[in-house]
Enzyme design. Structure first.
Site, PDB file in Angstrom:
ATOM      1  N   LYS A   1       0.834  -1.208   0.000  1.00 49.26           N
ATOM      2  CA  LYS A   1       0.000   0.000   0.000  1.00 49.26           C
ATOM      3  C   LYS A   1       0.863   1.251   0.000  1.00 49.26           C
ATOM      4  CE  LYS A   1      -1.860   1.625   3.983  1.00 49.26           C
ATOM      5  NZ  LYS A   1      -1.614   3.052   4.290  1.00 49.26           N
ATOM      6  N   ASN A   2       1.825   1.309   0.929  1.00 44.69           N
ATOM      7  CA  ASN A   2       2.553   2.563   1.105  1.00 44.69           C
ATOM      8  C   ASN A   2       3.616   2.813   0.041  1.00 44.69           C
ATOM      9  OD1 ASN A   2       0.910   3.180   3.205  1.00 44.69           O
ATOM     10  ND2 ASN A   2       2.378   2.657   4.817  1.00 44.69           N
TER      11      ASN A   2
ATOM     12  N   ARG B   1      -5.140  10.609   4.347  1.00 43.04           N
ATOM     13  CA  ARG B   1      -4.113  11.637   4.468  1.00 43.04           C
ATOM     14  C   ARG B   1      -3.082  11.575   3.356  1.00 43.04           C
ATOM     15  NH1 ARG B   1      -2.990  14.239   8.876  1.00 43.04           N
ATOM     16  NH2 ARG B   1      -0.877  14.152   8.096  1.00 43.04           N
TER      17      ARG B   1
ATOM     18  N   CYS C   1      -5.824  12.996  12.861  1.00 42.24           N
ATOM     19  CA  CYS C   1      -6.409  11.688  12.561  1.00 42.24           C
ATOM     20  C   CYS C   1      -6.291  10.817  13.789  1.00 42.24           C
ATOM     21  CB  CYS C   1      -5.747  11.047  11.348  1.00 42.24           C
ATOM     22  SG  CYS C   1      -4.158  10.318  11.701  1.00 42.24           S
TER      23      CYS C   1
ATOM     24  N   ARG D   1      -0.205  14.616  13.093  1.00 40.80           N
ATOM     25  CA  ARG D   1       0.330  14.426  11.739  1.00 40.80           C
ATOM     26  C   ARG D   1       0.291  15.693  10.878  1.00 40.80           C
ATOM     27  NH1 ARG D   1      -1.897   8.886   9.438  1.00 40.80           N
ATOM     28  NH2 ARG D   1       0.060   8.839   8.299  1.00 40.80           N
TER      29      ARG D   1
ATOM     30  N   VAL E   1       1.792  18.629   8.191  1.00 40.91           N
ATOM     31  CA  VAL E   1       2.521  18.504   6.910  1.00 40.91           C
ATOM     32  C   VAL E   1       3.485  19.679   6.721  1.00 40.91           C
ATOM     33  CG1 VAL E   1       0.817  17.068   5.731  1.00 40.91           C
ATOM     34  CG2 VAL E   1       0.589  19.550   5.630  1.00 40.91           C
ATOM     35  N   ASP E   2       3.920  20.253   7.850  1.00 44.70           N
ATOM     36  CA  ASP E   2       4.801  21.421   7.770  1.00 44.70           C
ATOM     37  C   ASP E   2       6.111  21.139   7.032  1.00 44.70           C
ATOM     38  OD1 ASP E   2       5.039  19.792  10.203  1.00 44.70           O
ATOM     39  OD2 ASP E   2       6.738  21.081  10.678  1.00 44.70           O
TER      40      ASP E   2
ATOM     41  N   ASP F   1       4.075   0.825  12.066  1.00 41.94           N
ATOM     42  CA  ASP F   1       2.939   0.112  11.457  1.00 41.94           C
ATOM     43  C   ASP F   1       2.856  -1.356  11.899  1.00 41.94           C
ATOM     44  OD1 ASP F   1       2.177   2.407  10.192  1.00 41.94           O
ATOM     45  OD2 ASP F   1       2.994   1.857   8.236  1.00 41.94           O
TER      46      ASP F   1
ATOM     47  N   ILE G   1       6.926   7.389  17.103  1.00 42.70           N
ATOM     48  CA  ILE G   1       6.618   8.092  15.853  1.00 42.70           C
ATOM     49  C   ILE G   1       5.315   8.888  15.961  1.00 42.70           C
ATOM     50  CG2 ILE G   1       6.288   7.836  13.353  1.00 42.70           C
ATOM     51  CD1 ILE G   1       9.045   6.897  14.210  1.00 42.70           C
TER      52      ILE G   1
ATOM     53  N   ARG H   1      -8.811  -0.639   4.334  1.00 42.08           N
ATOM     54  CA  ARG H   1      -7.976   0.410   3.749  1.00 42.08           C
ATOM     55  C   ARG H   1      -6.616  -0.130   3.333  1.00 42.08           C
ATOM     56  NH1 ARG H   1      -7.507   5.772   6.972  1.00 42.08           N
ATOM     57  NH2 ARG H   1      -6.229   6.072   5.139  1.00 42.08           N
TER      58      ARG H   1
HETATM   59  N1  EPU Z   1       5.576  14.941  10.819  1.00 40.32           N
HETATM   60  C1  EPU Z   1       5.532  16.276  11.083  1.00 40.32           C
HETATM   61  N2  EPU Z   1       5.506  17.155  10.040  1.00 40.32           N
HETATM   62  C2  EPU Z   1       5.494  16.745   8.742  1.00 40.32           C
HETATM   63  C3  EPU Z   1       5.543  15.375   8.470  1.00 40.32           C
HETATM   64  C4  EPU Z   1       5.574  14.478   9.532  1.00 40.32           C
HETATM   65  O1  EPU Z   1       5.537  16.676  12.249  1.00 40.32           O
HETATM   66  O2  EPU Z   1       5.457  17.585   7.841  1.00 40.32           O
HETATM   67  C5  EPU Z   1       5.638  13.967  11.924  1.00 40.32           C
HETATM   68  C6  EPU Z   1       4.388  13.101  12.020  1.00 40.32           C
HETATM   69  O3  EPU Z   1       3.362  13.742  12.712  1.00 40.32           O
HETATM   70  C7  EPU Z   1       4.922  11.881  12.725  1.00 40.32           C
HETATM   71  C8  EPU Z   1       6.339  11.749  12.172  1.00 40.32           C
HETATM   72  O4  EPU Z   1       6.670  13.039  11.666  1.00 40.32           O
HETATM   73  O5  EPU Z   1       4.986  12.104  14.107  1.00 40.32           O
HETATM   74  C9  EPU Z   1       6.515  10.746  11.055  1.00 40.32           C
HETATM   75  O6  EPU Z   1       5.465  10.866  10.128  1.00 40.32           O
HETATM   76  P1  EPU Z   1       5.611  10.525   8.578  1.00 40.32           P
HETATM   77  O7  EPU Z   1       5.502  11.785   7.814  1.00 40.32           O
HETATM   78  O8  EPU Z   1       6.808   9.677   8.360  1.00 40.32           O
HETATM   79  O9  EPU Z   1       4.298   9.669   8.330  1.00 40.32           O
HETATM   80  P2  EPU Z   1       3.481   9.645   6.984  1.00 40.32           P
HETATM   81  O10 EPU Z   1       4.409   9.858   5.864  1.00 40.32           O
HETATM   82  O11 EPU Z   1       2.295  10.524   7.116  1.00 40.32           O
HETATM   83  C10 EPU Z   1       3.788   7.114   6.446  1.00 40.32           C
HETATM   84  C11 EPU Z   1       2.885   5.944   6.227  1.00 40.32           C
HETATM   85  C12 EPU Z   1       2.246   5.547   7.550  1.00 40.32           C
HETATM   86  C13 EPU Z   1       3.374   5.208   8.537  1.00 40.32           C
HETATM   87  C14 EPU Z   1       4.334   6.381   8.665  1.00 40.32           C
HETATM   88  C15 EPU Z   1       5.539   6.100   9.530  1.00 40.32           C
HETATM   89  C16 EPU Z   1       2.170   6.228   3.955  1.00 40.32           C
HETATM   90  C17 EPU Z   1       1.088   6.555   2.993  1.00 40.32           C
HETATM   91  N3  EPU Z   1       1.857   6.300   5.246  1.00 40.32           N
HETATM   92  O12 EPU Z   1       2.966   8.164   6.957  1.00 40.32           O
HETATM   93  O13 EPU Z   1       1.449   4.405   7.312  1.00 40.32           O
HETATM   94  O14 EPU Z   1       2.839   4.894   9.790  1.00 40.32           O
HETATM   95  O15 EPU Z   1       4.818   6.772   7.358  1.00 40.32           O
HETATM   96  O16 EPU Z   1       6.256   5.018   9.033  1.00 40.32           O
HETATM   97  O17 EPU Z   1       3.271   5.895   3.554  1.00 40.32           O
HETATM   98  C18 EPU Z   1      -0.291   2.877   7.736  1.00 40.32           C
HETATM   99  O18 EPU Z   1      -0.004   2.311   6.672  1.00 40.32           O
HETATM  100  O19 EPU Z   1      -1.087   2.374   8.574  1.00 40.32           O
HETATM  101  C19 EPU Z   1       0.302   4.177   8.031  1.00 40.32           C
HETATM  102  C20 EPU Z   1      -0.232   5.009   8.938  1.00 40.32           C
END
Ligand code: EPU
Length: 416
Positions: free
Chosen positions: A22-23, A92, A116, A121, A123-124, A304, A326, A396
């Site tokens: 998926k990811n 997301r 969520c 989470r 996106v900054d 995960d 995380i 999902r």
């Molecule tokens: N974060 C920020 N600012 C940002 C981006 C991230 O503060 O701009 C923080 C997040 O809040 C979190 C940490 O950084 O505390 C790591 O988040 P990350 O951005 O790595 O997570 P993600 O990219 O939103 C992906 C996977 C998730 C998985 C995480 C961590 C996808 C589509 N989603 O999410 O998958 O848990 O990486 O490995 O790739 C799942 O499949 O169930 C799932 C939630």
């Protein structure tokens, strides 16, 4: 809303084919926005999140066609650069269209994802990186509005390791003017798979899989074919299920080399594991031993897989300490596991799980994708019947979970 009814207590035995990841699939589907010609993807799992992404791309004007595990995407006539709230709120990962849209079309409007079930989470970091590449970014009426006539290469150091942040910036950089360096990049295998797809489309990327990715921008990308990597989290979930319930299972189409942290923990719990290039066999003959788990970015233990290991610990010999580093709110499954008789104490980001000899079936509620996977594992070992409500969370990210579990001898029924 569908539920799962699971009659626990049977060991698992048999063979299961692992689906595409998926990811990895989600970012690679979004990468189709970067080129006007067709991107043909194999091994795309049939999941709700994939369906949502295809709907989103369709709204932007991408032509999409699906034939089993093959998806063809053609972004020749994109006529919208807006990812609307109604789709982003359900997934997301929709934020992954931001980088490609602004890189190829000079503009993007993506609904801000908001909170969520597993945490804030933000996106900054996606925004900070695009700004460093010259995009102007405003938040207007709940939307991230990004504009740039052409992005330019930049050096970006993210404040923390972010998977989709790294992916968004890597995609954006492929069409930027000059060289982009992403420092503190996520090293997840899914990032590497996305890079491989982008390289097949003509991108120039080095260092994917390390914490420093260098992208030399090109004028345009072209069509390509790519096979999506195997899902290491789906594979890990089945292995954790067999480790908890006992028995012997074989996974085919798997990628054991991307699963060291999970395989190590399951061995520590007492499982006997053998691997080949693309298969994994796990046998569990005794009650599992409790393991301590601390989640971390790859190659550390994946967040995960945390809920699944917590479920394993609930019936293990001894006490296991689980630390989630995380996401700040990813223990929702603990309360539901307690409904099945688990002994779990939570303090901040730490869960202390004292193994009990047996769980007993009850009605529980899935709160997010991996939480529901943890509940499925607990239900497989619990005495009697467990009903898991809101199983759409599971749909999902797991393709045909009940079919695959049934193939392993589990007594699982979907009730509508
Ligand atoms: N974060 C920020 N600012 C940002 C981006 C991230 O503060 O701009 C923080 C997040 O809040 C979190 C940490 O950084 O505390 C790591 O988040 P990350 O951005 O790595 O997570 P993600 O990219 O939103 C992906 C996977 C998730 C998985 C995480 C961590 C996808 C589509 N989603 O999410 O998958 O848990 O990486 O490995 O790739 C799942 O499949 O169930 C799932 C939630």
């Amino acid at each position: 809303m569908d539920k799962f009814r699971i009659l626990g207590g049977a060991p698992l035995a048999g063979r299961v084919e692992v689906s595409g990841a998926k990811n990895a699939a989600l970012p690679i589907l979004c990468a189709a926005l970067l080129a006007p010609e067709a991107l043909v993807l194999e091994n795309v799992p049939q999941l709700q999140d994939v369906g949502t992404t295809l709907r989103l791309l369709g709204r932007l004007g991408v032509k999409t066609a699906r034939e089993g595990a093959r998806v063809t995407l053609e972004a020749a006539a994109v006529d919208s650069v807006e990812a609307p709230y109604d789709l982003v709120k359900t997934m997301r990962a929709s934020i992954l269209v931001l980088g490609p849209l602004v890189a190829r079309f000079g503009e993007a409007r993506v609904s801000l994802p908001g909170g969520c079930a597993i945490g804030q989470r933000p996106v900054d970091q996606h925004i900070k990186g695009l700004q460093a590449m010259g995009a102007s970014i405003e938040i207007e009426h709940g939307y991230v509005v990004a504009k740039a006539s052409r992005l330019r290469g930049a050096r970006v150091v993210t404040d923390m390791v972010t998977v989709t942040g790294t992916e968004n910036l890597m995609m954006a950089a492929t069409l930027a003017d000059g060289e982009t360096v992403i420092e503190n990049a996520a090293r997840e295998p899914e990032v590497v798979d996305l890079a491989a797809a982008l390289v097949a489309m003509g991108a120039r990327i080095e260092g994917a899989g390390s914490d420093r990715i260098v992208v030399r921008g090109v004028e345009r990308l072209h069509g390509a074919r790519h096979r999506v990597m195997a899902d290491r989290i789906e594979a890990g979930t089945f292995l954790a299920a067999a480790a908890a319930a006992g028995g012997e299972i074989t996974l085919t189409g798997a990628l054991p080399d991307a699963m060291d942290a999970t395989l190590d923990k399951l061995r520590e719990a007492g499982a006997v594991i053998e691997t080949g290039a693309d298969w994994i066999r796990l046998a569990m003959r005794a009650r599992p031993r409790a393991v301590n788990v601390r989640t971390a970015p790859y190659p550390g233990f994946a967040t995960d897989m945390q809920a699944q290991l917590m479920a394993l610990n609930t019936v293990a010999e001894g006490t296991g300490v689980i630390t989630e580093t995380i996401f700040e709110n990813r223990f929702m499954h603990a309360l539901e596991l307690q409904r099945l008789g688990a002994d779990i104490t939570i303090e901040g980001n730490t869960a202390v799980v004292r193994g009990v000899p047996r769980l007993s079936g009850a009605t529980v509620m899935a709160t997010d994708l991996r939480a529901s996977a943890g509940l499925v594992i607990a239900a497989l070992v619990a005495e009697g019947e467990t009903v898991i409500e809101r199983i759409y969370h599971l749909d999902r990210g797991y393709e045909g979970m009940e079919r695959k579990l049934a193939a392993l001898g589990a007594r699982v029924e979907r009730v509508s």
